[in-house]
Design an enzyme around this catalytic site. Structure first.
Site, short mmCIF file in Angstrom:
data_model
loop_
_atom_site.label_atom_id
_atom_site.label_comp_id
_atom_site.label_asym_id
_atom_site.label_seq_id
_atom_site.Cartn_x
_atom_site.Cartn_y
_atom_site.Cartn_z
N ASP A 70 0.82 -1.22 0.00
CA ASP A 70 0.00 0.00 0.00
C ASP A 70 0.86 1.26 0.00
O ASP A 70 2.07 1.20 0.20
CB ASP A 70 -0.96 -0.01 1.20
CG ASP A 70 -0.29 -0.45 2.49
OD1 ASP A 70 0.94 -0.40 2.57
OD2 ASP A 70 -1.02 -0.83 3.43
N ASN A 73 -7.48 -2.64 14.30
CA ASN A 73 -8.87 -2.81 13.87
C ASN A 73 -9.04 -4.02 12.93
O ASN A 73 -10.11 -4.23 12.37
CB ASN A 73 -9.41 -1.54 13.20
CG ASN A 73 -8.67 -1.21 11.90
OD1 ASN A 73 -7.74 -1.92 11.53
ND2 ASN A 73 -9.08 -0.16 11.23
N HIS A 107 -7.29 -4.56 10.15
CA HIS A 107 -6.97 -4.36 8.72
C HIS A 107 -5.73 -5.13 8.33
O HIS A 107 -4.83 -5.37 9.15
CB HIS A 107 -6.88 -2.87 8.35
CG HIS A 107 -5.69 -2.12 8.84
ND1 HIS A 107 -5.69 -0.75 9.06
CD2 HIS A 107 -4.41 -2.51 9.13
CE1 HIS A 107 -4.50 -0.36 9.46
NE2 HIS A 107 -3.71 -1.41 9.52
N GLU A 141 -9.65 -1.76 5.31
CA GLU A 141 -10.25 -1.41 6.59
C GLU A 141 -11.55 -2.21 6.79
O GLU A 141 -12.11 -2.73 5.82
CB GLU A 141 -10.57 0.09 6.61
CG GLU A 141 -9.34 0.99 6.41
CD GLU A 141 -8.50 1.17 7.67
OE1 GLU A 141 -8.31 0.19 8.43
OE2 GLU A 141 -8.00 2.28 7.89
P1 PGA Z 1 2.35 -1.74 12.67
O1 PGA Z 1 1.24 -1.69 11.56
O2 PGA Z 1 3.35 -2.74 12.21
O3 PGA Z 1 2.91 -0.32 12.66
O4 PGA Z 1 1.69 -2.11 13.94
C1 PGA Z 1 0.62 -2.86 11.16
C2 PGA Z 1 -0.55 -2.54 10.27
O5 PGA Z 1 -1.22 -1.51 10.49
O6 PGA Z 1 -0.83 -3.32 9.36
#
Ligand code: PGA
Length: 247
Positions: free
Chosen positions: A67, A136, A138, A143
């Protein structure tokens, strides 16, 4: 699904690095799916160390990132294009033409998304996909939603994601509210998926994602249906899974 529990975040990174190193050694022209965020940083450091020691050759490796923020140019230090160069690509012998991050500055984001999926197909699909997970649920920037989006597409980020990620920007207002993300379909096409998670903030969502119902309200839950998923998580992240007796 296979679960590899580790004591610490560093052990999590080492275990994931071993899987990626083995993939690269066994198939030197592998197509890797790569992720950004805090969780993979040590994994990338470990791959750089193996490369520096002469044990890993990236010359035939290609990669596709999950992404990118919409509207951030490649030279913004919070863009995922920047992150990947800083965390990995500038330090290994991957060819410049062979790594790909979606272009969040494209004027037609839908068309950029379709072209990105086409490019993945042209490269023969992803052999090994790295994922993190948001609090959450995702994966990439898919999302919680009412359906599972298939291809690479633009998304509105949720308040939860904006709150978590805005800490990395100089001011919270600089945090983009949209992203371009691989869809669940693009991710699902990978032959093999490794999801890494660390720390107490991931404990609830890991249980829900891997042991609750499969629902687009928790996008990561779809991974229960994939043929080859390995979850590598430290004990803090596995707390709820352990408490509920699922491991
Ligand atoms: P993080 O992000 O490694 O910064 O916890 C993971 C994500 O949001 O997929």
């Amino acid at each position: 699904m296979k679960i590899i529990p580790t004591q610490t975040k560093d052990d999590m990174a080492s275990a994931a690095a071993e899987i990626f190193a083995e993939q690269i050694s066994t198939k030197p022209d592998s197509v890797l799916g790569l992720a950004t965020g805090e969780t993979p940083r040590e994994l990338y450091k470990s791959l750089i160390e193996k490369h520096d020691a002469g044990d890993l050759d990236f010359s035939k490796i290609s990669s596709f990132n999950l992404d990118e923020y919409v509207g951030l140019p490649k030279d913004h230090d919070q863009s995922y294009n920047w992150y990947m160069r800083d965390a990995l690509f500038n330090h290994v012998n991957i060819a410049d033409d062979n790594w790909h991050v979606p272009d969040g500055t494209a004027t037609d984001l839908e068309a950029e998304g379709r072209a990105y999926d086409e490019r993945i197909k042209e490269y023969g699909g992803v052999d090994l996909q790295l994922l993190g997970i948001g609090v959450n649920g995702h994966i990439a920037f898919n999302e919680p939603d009412s359906s599972f989006p298939l291809g690479t597409h633009p998304v509105d980020l949720t308040p939860s994601t904006i709150e978590v990620n805005s800490q990395y920007f100089a001011t919270p207002e600089e945090m983009p509210t949209k992203a371009l993300t691989m869809g669940i379909g693009s991710i699902f096409n990978a032959d093999r998926i490794v999801l890494i998670a660390s720390g107490p903030s991931k404990a609830d969502i890991l249980y829900d994602a891997f042991f609750g119902p499969v629902t687009p309200k928790i996008p990561a839950s779809i991974l229960q249906m994939h043929k080859d998923v390995t979850l590598i998580a430290d004990e803090e992240a596995l707390r709820v899974i352990r408490e509920k007796g699922a491991l």
